[in-house]
Design an enzyme around this catalytic site. Structure first.
Site, PDB file in Angstrom:
ATOM      1  N   LYS A   1       6.662  -1.022   6.917  1.00 37.39           N
ATOM      2  CA  LYS A   1       5.852  -2.240   6.782  1.00 37.39           C
ATOM      3  C   LYS A   1       6.545  -3.427   7.465  1.00 37.39           C
ATOM      4  O   LYS A   1       5.903  -4.225   8.148  1.00 37.39           O
ATOM      5  CB  LYS A   1       5.576  -2.521   5.294  1.00 37.39           C
ATOM      6  CG  LYS A   1       4.611  -1.496   4.700  1.00 37.39           C
ATOM      7  CD  LYS A   1       4.577  -1.500   3.175  1.00 37.39           C
ATOM      8  CE  LYS A   1       3.765  -0.305   2.672  1.00 37.39           C
ATOM      9  NZ  LYS A   1       3.822  -0.112   1.216  1.00 37.39           N
TER      10      LYS A   1
ATOM     11  N   ASP B   1      -1.937  -6.684  -1.580  1.00 36.66           N
ATOM     12  CA  ASP B   1      -2.083  -5.254  -1.860  1.00 36.66           C
ATOM     13  C   ASP B   1      -3.284  -4.993  -2.773  1.00 36.66           C
ATOM     14  O   ASP B   1      -3.692  -3.843  -2.955  1.00 36.66           O
ATOM     15  CB  ASP B   1      -0.789  -4.743  -2.530  1.00 36.66           C
ATOM     16  CG  ASP B   1      -0.284  -3.463  -1.903  1.00 36.66           C
ATOM     17  OD1 ASP B   1      -0.833  -3.058  -0.855  1.00 36.66           O
ATOM     18  OD2 ASP B   1       0.639  -2.857  -2.468  1.00 36.66           O
TER      19      ASP B   1
ATOM     20  N   GLN C   1       6.496  -2.591  -4.006  1.00 37.88           N
ATOM     21  CA  GLN C   1       6.451  -1.196  -3.556  1.00 37.88           C
ATOM     22  C   GLN C   1       6.345  -0.254  -4.760  1.00 37.88           C
ATOM     23  O   GLN C   1       7.127  -0.330  -5.704  1.00 37.88           O
ATOM     24  CB  GLN C   1       7.686  -0.859  -2.713  1.00 37.88           C
ATOM     25  CG  GLN C   1       7.675   0.545  -2.148  1.00 37.88           C
ATOM     26  CD  GLN C   1       6.469   0.838  -1.245  1.00 37.88           C
ATOM     27  OE1 GLN C   1       6.119   0.041  -0.384  1.00 37.88           O
ATOM     28  NE2 GLN C   1       5.821   1.981  -1.456  1.00 37.88           N
TER      29      GLN C   1
END
Ligand code: NAP
Length: 295
Positions: free
Chosen positions: A61, A128, A105
């Site tokens: 990322k 996200d 994450q």
């Protein structure tokens, strides 16, 4: 035998190529924003613990951020981080004017309440799309960031001109990260949606009805060609580590499904690259919303 991926097959959707086009679009938007505001879109990634796969995903990322002219900062916390410490970091990032998007994450160490940490991320920076509030906005049909993997699947299907309206869509899997938001996004696009899960009876009867079939299960090659309606669009969101197989294995048995599907995604090179592209797109949008003079 390892399956041979025929990238030139007419019915294979090329997530890698489509993601490259999207990343080029994001790069242009980021450059325009920089020119207009002198601000660079900035993603903060929070990595807790020392799971090697998570470290690899975060590194990918970061690399993609650089590729599209955006900034990223990785906040690494040790495996013994407390819930309060993790939540405190998120609150500081919410308050940091220089941070546009926040990514936690998955997975966090088991002693932590992952959803409670995600719920600390402000809606404006939830690129996200996984906080309870952000998911609620999706469920209510209100504007907000959409979870990257299901959003990437919709984007891929759009770019292949798949018609959603009135289509029978079947999603196998009901996780918060994938199955549920996938079903809601398909519903938003006017598909008729069925969600299947581990207690579904006669799964094959369900999947064979699907014009659009999304496998989001985490079970290698659970969906076989015999479970696919001829001509259906088959999306394989799974990636599973299987001993003895060189690359990740999807939730769909590719060779048998590709023989009957109208369109199908490969693993790798289908859904995965689209997920990262959507993270970049969402981060750029967050930066535009926060930094544009009009906002
Ligand atoms: P998850 O949280 O483990 O959820 C799996 C879902 O599949 C659950 O809803 C489960 O049902 C259902 N399921 C399990 N076995 C089943 C069976 N035999 N028949 C029907 N349904 C069954 O997994 P996830 O996080 O959603 O991930 C699913 C897959 O997508 C994994 O392979 C993961 O690696 C992959 N993934 C890919 C991306 C990407 O960017 N490409 C992103 C995230 C995840 P119950 O709810 O009843 O237990």
């Amino acid at each position: 035998m390892e399956r041979q991926l025929d990238d030139n097959a007419q019915n294979v959707m090329d997530g890698r190529s489509v993601s490259r086009v999207i990343l080029a679009e994001v790069r242009e938007r980021a450059e325009r924003l920089k020119a207009a505001t002198a601000g660079t879109p900035h993603l903060a990634a929070v990595l807790i613990g020392d799971d090697p796969a998570s470290a690899t995903y975060v590194a990918m990322k970061e690399k993609t951020c650089r590729r599209v002219g955006m900034r990223s900062t990785v906040h690494r916390l040790p495996a013994n981080t407390s819930q309060a410490e993790a939540e405190d970091l998120i609150r500081r990032l919410n308050a940091d004017d220089d941070t546009d998007g926040i990514l936690v994450q998955h997975p966090v160490p088991r002693h932590l309440d992952e959803q409670a940490i995600l719920d600390c991320v402000s809606v404006q920076k939830d690129v996200d799309g996984l906080s309870t509030l952000t998911m609620g906005l999706l469920a209510a049909g209100r504007p907000g960031f959409r979870a990257c993997t299901p959003l990437g699947i919709i984007e891929l299907l759009d770019r292949y001109h798949v018609t959603f309206e009135g289509a029978e869509a079947v999603v196998v899997g009901r996780s918060n990260i994938l199955g549920k938001p996938m079903a809601l996004l398909l519903l938003e696009r006017h598909a008729t949606v069925t969600i299947c899960h581990s207690r579904t009876r006669a799964l094959a009867d369900m999947t064979r009805r699907a014009d659009i079939l999304v496998a989001a299960v985490g079970r290698p090659e659970l969906i076989t060609g015999a479970m696919v309606k001829p001509g259906a669009v088959v999306i394989d969101a799974g990636y599973n580590k299987v001993p003895g197989r060189a690359s990740d294995v999807g939730d769909v048995e590719f060779a048998s499904a590709a023989a009957v599907a109208g369109l199908i995604t490969p693993v790798p090179g289908g859904v995965g690259p689209m997920t990262i592209a959507m993270l970049m797109q969402n981060t750029c949008t967050a930066a535009e919303q926060r930094r544009s003079p009009a906002s």
